[in-house]
Enzyme design. Structure first.
Site, PDB file in Angstrom:
ATOM      1  N   VAL A 194       0.823  -1.205   0.000  1.00 12.29           N
ATOM      2  CA  VAL A 194       0.000   0.000   0.000  1.00 12.29           C
ATOM      3  C   VAL A 194       0.860   1.258   0.000  1.00 12.29           C
ATOM      4  O   VAL A 194       1.921   1.298   0.614  1.00 12.29           O
ATOM      5  CB  VAL A 194      -0.961  -0.003   1.222  1.00 12.29           C
ATOM      6  CG1 VAL A 194      -0.206  -0.095   2.524  1.00 12.29           C
ATOM      7  CG2 VAL A 194      -1.884   1.192   1.227  1.00 12.29           C
ATOM      8  N   CYS A 195       0.374   2.268  -0.735  1.00 13.24           N
ATOM      9  CA  CYS A 195       0.959   3.611  -0.690  1.00 13.24           C
ATOM     10  C   CYS A 195      -0.218   4.591  -0.609  1.00 13.24           C
ATOM     11  O   CYS A 195      -1.275   4.237  -0.106  1.00 13.24           O
ATOM     12  CB  CYS A 195       1.866   3.876  -1.893  1.00 13.24           C
ATOM     13  SG  CYS A 195       1.007   3.950  -3.477  1.00 13.24           S
ATOM     14  N   ARG A 196      -0.073   5.795  -1.087  1.00 16.84           N
ATOM     15  CA  ARG A 196      -1.152   6.782  -0.985  1.00 16.84           C
ATOM     16  C   ARG A 196      -2.292   6.493  -1.961  1.00 16.84           C
ATOM     17  O   ARG A 196      -3.452   6.452  -1.573  1.00 16.84           O
ATOM     18  CB  ARG A 196      -0.602   8.186  -1.227  1.00 16.84           C
ATOM     19  CG  ARG A 196      -1.651   9.264  -1.094  1.00 16.84           C
ATOM     20  CD  ARG A 196      -1.014  10.650  -1.138  1.00 16.84           C
ATOM     21  NE  ARG A 196      -2.029  11.667  -0.953  1.00 16.84           N
ATOM     22  CZ  ARG A 196      -2.434  12.482  -1.926  1.00 16.84           C
ATOM     23  NH1 ARG A 196      -1.910  12.407  -3.126  1.00 16.84           N
ATOM     24  NH2 ARG A 196      -3.370  13.375  -1.676  1.00 16.84           N
ATOM     25  N   MET A 226      -4.049   4.140   0.311  1.00 21.83           N
ATOM     26  CA  MET A 226      -4.645   4.550   1.593  1.00 21.83           C
ATOM     27  C   MET A 226      -5.837   5.470   1.387  1.00 21.83           C
ATOM     28  O   MET A 226      -6.710   5.532   2.240  1.00 21.83           O
ATOM     29  CB  MET A 226      -3.600   5.230   2.481  1.00 21.83           C
ATOM     30  CG  MET A 226      -2.640   4.280   3.164  1.00 21.83           C
ATOM     31  SD  MET A 226      -3.450   3.000   4.190  1.00 21.83           S
ATOM     32  CE  MET A 226      -4.227   4.003   5.469  1.00 21.83           C
TER      33      MET A 226
END
Length: 112
Positions: free
Chosen positions: A62-64, A91
């Site tokens: 996961v990242c932004r 996210m």
């Protein structure tokens, strides 16, 4: 003409409660808000810390918004880590889906 390899992805609502979440965002993003139980390894540290990432279970990266994490999934898969999956929408989609979040700075969790 040229096709990028397909990156497996999962929607935030479909991530299992006990999933291994690998958060590859930067320190300030992590501090502001992340999924409980997630493991923080900033993207640029992944190559040096690849042995810290489990091979025997699914790993949701996961990242932004999903771009950096897709790159990490591609890297991990190229290095034999077939059980890696991108969190579709990152996210931002996690928060929008009402999934739990915590912060490290004492404030309300938020996505930077």
């Amino acid at each position: 003409m040229f096709r990028r390899p397909s990156i497996p992805a999962v929607a935030a609502v479909d991530v299992a409660e006990d999933a291994y979440l690998l958060d590859v965002r930067e320190d300030d993003e992590w501090t502001a808000g992340h999924a409980p139980g997630a493991v923080h390894v900033p993207m640029m540290q992944v190559p040096a810390r690849i042995d810290d990432i489990p091979e025997d279970r699914d790993v949701v990266v996961v990242c932004r918004v999903g771009g950096r994490s897709a790159q990490v999934v591609a890297f991990l898969q190229q290095n034999g880590r077939d059980r890696t999956i991108n969190l579709d929408g990152g996210m931002q989609s996690w928060a929008a889906a009402g999934r739990p979040m915590v912060s490290e700075d004492g404030g309300a969790p938020r996505v930077l």
